[in-house]
Design a protein around this motif. Structure first.
Motif, PDB file in Angstrom:
ATOM      1  N   UNK A 149       0.816  -1.225   0.000  1.00  0.00           N
ATOM      2  CA  UNK A 149       0.000   0.000   0.000  1.00  0.00           C
ATOM      3  C   UNK A 149       0.849   1.274   0.000  1.00  0.00           C
ATOM      4  N   UNK A 150       2.005   1.243   0.672  1.00  0.00           N
ATOM      5  CA  UNK A 150       2.884   2.408   0.687  1.00  0.00           C
ATOM      6  C   UNK A 150       3.510   2.625  -0.690  1.00  0.00           C
ATOM      7  N   UNK A 151       3.932   1.538  -1.321  1.00  0.00           N
ATOM      8  CA  UNK A 151       4.487   1.637  -2.675  1.00  0.00           C
ATOM      9  C   UNK A 151       3.429   2.208  -3.619  1.00  0.00           C
ATOM     10  N   UNK A 152       2.189   1.756  -3.484  1.00  0.00           N
ATOM     11  CA  UNK A 152       1.102   2.246  -4.335  1.00  0.00           C
ATOM     12  C   UNK A 152       0.826   3.729  -4.094  1.00  0.00           C
ATOM     13  N   UNK A 153       0.903   4.163  -2.830  1.00  0.00           N
ATOM     14  CA  UNK A 153       0.677   5.579  -2.514  1.00  0.00           C
ATOM     15  C   UNK A 153       1.745   6.460  -3.153  1.00  0.00           C
ATOM     16  N   UNK A 154       3.006   6.043  -3.061  1.00  0.00           N
ATOM     17  CA  UNK A 154       4.088   6.823  -3.657  1.00  0.00           C
ATOM     18  C   UNK A 154       3.949   6.845  -5.183  1.00  0.00           C
ATOM     19  N   UNK A 155       3.517   5.718  -5.750  1.00  0.00           N
ATOM     20  CA  UNK A 155       3.289   5.671  -7.201  1.00  0.00           C
ATOM     21  C   UNK A 155       2.229   6.693  -7.610  1.00  0.00           C
ATOM     22  N   UNK A 156       1.197   6.847  -6.817  1.00  0.00           N
ATOM     23  CA  UNK A 156       0.158   7.845  -7.114  1.00  0.00           C
ATOM     24  C   UNK A 156       0.732   9.257  -7.049  1.00  0.00           C
ATOM     25  N   UNK A 157       1.638   9.500  -6.097  1.00  0.00           N
ATOM     26  CA  UNK A 157       2.292  10.809  -6.003  1.00  0.00           C
ATOM     27  C   UNK A 157       3.078  11.087  -7.273  1.00  0.00           C
ATOM     28  N   UNK A 158       3.800  10.082  -7.738  1.00  0.00           N
ATOM     29  CA  UNK A 158       4.600  10.234  -8.955  1.00  0.00           C
ATOM     30  C   UNK A 158       3.694  10.495 -10.151  1.00  0.00           C
TER      31      UNK A 158
END
Length: 246
Positions: free
Chosen positions: A37-46
């Motif tokens: 979920x953290x990796x997915x959140x950072x991907x959304x930021x990118x």
């Protein structure tokens, strides 16, 4: 080429930036490994920044899996330990690539150590072409050499790719004169020079990375990756951060 943002609230447009994050940023509240979920959140930021038309490079550390310096401190031969750390960054890069492509962002993982079955080898002109096609380029395996950190790798690749700034995502919202988690009276810098970072040991990046950024007049924007929308917000003249520049 546009200038870096300041705390005046003025929106600034960059055409190409480097995002440097630590491997620990991907493990969330866990003590080790990857937290999807953290990796997915950072991907959304990118993605939110990519959607502004900004070309994005990334370098991700490997400390959530293996840190070469720690391995060396525990008796492992330093060169071997560093190569193991480089392989950890490839794993993190592949995880981020998967998360980005899951939300429709075309991504290339480009490794300084050839491993053709899983990612592309580093060829500067090819990487530039990927960026021009609006693909996110994740540079893995550091510089391909032991004794160099991923901070140095990020600064090197940012210089080679002609990035206009390095965004250093951290756990805090800028550079402080002391650890804000331990000292309530810690003061945040709005702007600080490369030489001040080196002289005061402010811990933004290692000395080699800071010196390389200084020599190439490459600004470093230090911000909190834990703040939702923080990456995109800076480009809109919002949020809190520190600018490191000459």
């Amino acid at each position: 080429m546009s200038k870096t943002a300041t705390d005046t609230g003025a929106a600034v447009t960059y055409s190409r930036v480097m995002l440097k994050i630590s491997g620990e940023a991907l493990m969330g509240d866990q003590g080790f490994g990857l937290h999807p979920p953290t990796v997915a959140r950072i991907a959304q930021e990118v993605k939110s920044v990519r959607d502004l038309g900004v070309e994005i490079c990334m370098v991700i550390g490997g400390g959530n899996i293996f840190r070469g310096l720690q391995g060396s401190a525990q008796g492992m031969e330093r060169t071997t330990a560093d190569y193991m750390g480089m392989l950890a960054t490839v794993m993190n890069a592949l995880a981020m690539q998967s998360a980005l492509e899951e939300i429709g962002v075309f991504t290339r993982v480009i490794s300084a150590i050839p491993m053709d079955q899983v990612c592309e080898p580093y060829i500067r002109r090819r990487a530039v072409r990927h960026l021009e096609k609006k693909r996110v380029c994740i540079f893995a395996a550091g510089t391909g050499n032991p004794y160099f950190t991923t901070d140095t790798a990020a600064t090197l690749r940012a210089s080679e790719m002609a990035c206009q700034a390095i965004f250093k995502g951290t756990k805090v919202d800028g550079v402080y004169d002391k650890d804000p988690k331990k000292h309530a009276d810690a003061k945040r810098y709005t702007n600080v020079t490369y030489d001040e970072v080196l002289e005061k040991h402010l811990g933004v990046m290692d000395a080699t990375a800071i010196a390389l950024a200084r020599d190439n007049d490459l600004p470093i924007i230090v911000f909190s990756l834990d703040e939702p929308g923080g990456f995109r917000g800076i480009l809109a003249g919002e949020g809190t951060y520190t600018r490191v520049q000459g």
